[in-house]
Design a protein around this motif. Structure first.
Motif, PDB file in Angstrom:
ATOM      1  N   SER A 174       0.731 -19.075  25.411  1.00  0.00           N
ATOM      2  CA  SER A 174       1.088 -20.257  26.185  1.00  0.00           C
ATOM      3  C   SER A 174       1.100 -21.505  25.323  1.00  0.00           C
ATOM      4  N   SER A 175       0.118 -21.634  24.446  1.00  0.00           N
ATOM      5  CA  SER A 175       0.080 -22.858  23.661  1.00  0.00           C
ATOM      6  C   SER A 175       1.325 -22.938  22.789  1.00  0.00           C
ATOM      7  N   LEU A 176       1.749 -21.787  22.342  1.00  0.00           N
ATOM      8  CA  LEU A 176       2.948 -21.725  21.527  1.00  0.00           C
ATOM      9  C   LEU A 176       4.173 -22.074  22.363  1.00  0.00           C
ATOM     10  N   HIS A 177       4.212 -21.578  23.557  1.00  0.00           N
ATOM     11  CA  HIS A 177       5.379 -21.804  24.411  1.00  0.00           C
ATOM     12  C   HIS A 177       5.487 -23.255  24.822  1.00  0.00           C
ATOM     13  N   ASP A 178       4.347 -23.830  25.176  1.00  0.00           N
ATOM     14  CA  ASP A 178       4.348 -25.243  25.522  1.00  0.00           C
ATOM     15  C   ASP A 178       4.930 -26.041  24.372  1.00  0.00           C
ATOM     16  N   TRP A 179       4.435 -25.692  23.208  1.00  0.00           N
ATOM     17  CA  TRP A 179       4.818 -26.401  22.002  1.00  0.00           C
ATOM     18  C   TRP A 179       6.313 -26.296  21.764  1.00  0.00           C
ATOM     19  N   ASN A 180       6.854 -25.124  21.963  1.00  0.00           N
ATOM     20  CA  ASN A 180       8.280 -24.903  21.750  1.00  0.00           C
ATOM     21  C   ASN A 180       9.113 -25.797  22.662  1.00  0.00           C
ATOM     22  N   ALA A 181       8.554 -26.143  23.814  1.00  0.00           N
ATOM     23  CA  ALA A 181       9.292 -26.976  24.766  1.00  0.00           C
ATOM     24  C   ALA A 181       8.963 -28.462  24.591  1.00  0.00           C
ATOM     25  N   ALA A 241      12.910 -23.958  26.665  1.00  0.00           N
ATOM     26  CA  ALA A 241      11.938 -23.082  27.337  1.00  0.00           C
ATOM     27  C   ALA A 241      12.642 -21.826  27.856  1.00  0.00           C
ATOM     28  N   ASN A 242      13.859 -22.018  28.358  1.00  0.00           N
ATOM     29  CA  ASN A 242      14.616 -20.896  28.891  1.00  0.00           C
ATOM     30  C   ASN A 242      15.074 -19.950  27.770  1.00  0.00           C
ATOM     31  N   GLU A 243      15.542 -20.535  26.696  1.00  0.00           N
ATOM     32  CA  GLU A 243      16.001 -19.738  25.551  1.00  0.00           C
ATOM     33  C   GLU A 243      14.848 -18.923  24.968  1.00  0.00           C
ATOM     34  N   PHE A 244      13.698 -19.570  24.861  1.00  0.00           N
ATOM     35  CA  PHE A 244      12.533 -18.884  24.291  1.00  0.00           C
ATOM     36  C   PHE A 244      12.081 -17.762  25.214  1.00  0.00           C
ATOM     37  N   TYR A 245      12.140 -18.019  26.509  1.00  0.00           N
ATOM     38  CA  TYR A 245      11.806 -16.953  27.454  1.00  0.00           C
ATOM     39  C   TYR A 245      12.724 -15.746  27.260  1.00  0.00           C
ATOM     40  N   HIS A 246      13.999 -15.986  27.128  1.00  0.00           N
ATOM     41  CA  HIS A 246      14.921 -14.850  26.977  1.00  0.00           C
ATOM     42  C   HIS A 246      14.701 -14.110  25.658  1.00  0.00           C
ATOM     43  N   LEU A 247      14.402 -14.863  24.611  1.00  0.00           N
ATOM     44  CA  LEU A 247      14.081 -14.204  23.337  1.00  0.00           C
ATOM     45  C   LEU A 247      12.852 -13.314  23.498  1.00  0.00           C
ATOM     46  N   MET A 248      11.813 -13.852  24.101  1.00  0.00           N
ATOM     47  CA  MET A 248      10.566 -13.094  24.215  1.00  0.00           C
ATOM     48  C   MET A 248      10.660 -11.966  25.239  1.00  0.00           C
ATOM     49  N   ASN A 249      11.475 -12.165  26.230  1.00  0.00           N
ATOM     50  CA  ASN A 249      11.617 -11.127  27.247  1.00  0.00           C
ATOM     51  C   ASN A 249      12.289  -9.875  26.667  1.00  0.00           C
TER      52      ASN A 249
END
Lengths: 254, 254
Positions: free
Chosen positions: A189-196, B92-100
């Motif tokens: 999560s901390s990474l994801h927050d950061w990415n956004a 956030a959406n792009e990163f979600y799709h990459l990780m998914n």
């Protein structure tokens, strides 16, 4: 406490990650029933240890079937995108530089964060691998100011006890000067927050789990794992000016 | 065992992540010295619990000074890049799709992986937050075939014992059908590998820690946390055809 004093009033979205201890309680239940002579400490897998606390969990007999549902899952071919070596090196390097700029931030702005971003952060956290694909987690997003205030109170009360009674004075003194102490683990999560473009700080308030769980109305088979205040950094946010260890201090090759 | 039988001969780079238990042992030492009447179970912070095993650690008195080195760390302003709301949502959406699209993969190719990529994966893992910035980890990269073979033997022996004695028969039978069981925790490394086009599977072999530690010549204050086989996916790699829980099953809002 310094952290929570400064951060809590301005928290935009406070995310609690509760890891459901279903896995743990089922495992334990099976073991207790079937392995009676075995030494319990040895038998305890790490995943189980991590979730240990004083709560005795009631065993849900239905839970025993959780694996059976998926037993016959079909396998499908998997061929993810393949990059050239140059591209791999470039991507790995770029990602390193992105992550190296991430810092734990304890000063968070009052600005509202787009809810869609939080949703996607949690969707992404939900792609984490889990044992036997049990996905044993619940993410509680707290935006209600009163609930955030109550969590702060629980943490401050428990921390007072931790500092005064549970730990030694020297440690406490060191810790105070160092500000808050975060968990050595890494959270997606901390990474994801950061990415956004958001910031957070990984916290695992000691001994607060049961009270926070009750406050949030979460069931007994869940344990509080992490508490992440999330938001934009405050305009005057600062971070300690430390360096990271160089590669040769954290890596050994065999 | 099925996992290791198929994977081990073709492992390209096997990465053990050892979390140095310095944090834990220091904490414990301070507590033991200064808090004698307090109930030990209550006093144990989670980070400490996670690292518990049967090894009694010798206390390094010098360790007590580890915090003092950084006590007077200066704070500096921190203003990371700010994105527009649209850009935040997009990222956030792009990163979600990459990780998914990431999956745990148990079939790994024999092809060599560029060492520079592994180095950067570990550099990146080293940017994880840690309590009081102790960076309490060592990453052991194992490329030596004999060492990998010995690790495999240790794991197979211990797993045999786990399966036959430490766990119940029903559980074992379920587990076998499910293939290997992975850790519910999330690792940055698996994410980093994935970002570079590599695959891995998060494993935490039960009860293997001390033997693997000795094999690798690592000190007693380190604990094996994760064992990650890393490489390109095999051409015929498959993954279970499962679905992930939708957002409303993992998220609760307050």
């Amino acid at each position: 406490m310094a952290l929570f004093s400064s951060v809590t009033p301005v928290i935009i979205a406070l995310i609690c990650i509760c890891l459901a201890a279903l896995w743990s309680s089922r495992w334990k239940a099976r073991r207790d029933r079937k392995v009676e002579t075995e030494d319990r400490v040895n038998a305890k897998p790490w995943a189980d240890e991590d979730l240990r606390d004083e709560t005795e969990l009631a065993v849900d007999e239905k839970a025993g079937s959780f694996l059976n549902d998926d037993l016959e899952v079909q396998h499908i071919p998997y061929s993810p995108q393949r990059y050239s070596e140059d591209e791999m090196i470039r991507r790995a390097n770029e990602f390193y530089h992105l992550m190296n700029a991430r810092r734990s931030v304890r000063f968070i702005s009052e600005e509202a964060v787009p809810r869609e971003v939080i949703d996607n952060v949690i969707r992404t956290a939900g792609t984490a691998p889990s044992g036997a694909h049990t996905e044993p987690w619940t993410f509680v997003v707290i935006q209600d100011p009163e609930t955030k205030h109550q969590i702060r109170e629980i943490i401050e009360e428990e921390e007072e006890i931790n500092y005064m009674k549970r730990m030694g004075k020297k440690w406490v003194s060191d810790l105070r000067k160092m500000s808050w102490c975060t968990y050595p683990w890494v959270t997606r999560s901390s990474l994801h927050d950061w990415n956004a473009g958001l910031v957070t700080v990984t916290t695992t308030p000691l001994n607060c789990g049961p009270r926070v769980r009750v406050l949030l109305g979460r069931p007994e088979n869940e344990k509080l794992l992490l508490l992440l205040p999330v938001g934009y950094p405050a305009k005057d946010a600062t971070v300690p000016d430390f360096k990271r260890k160089p590669l040769d201090e954290i890596m050994v090759s065999v």
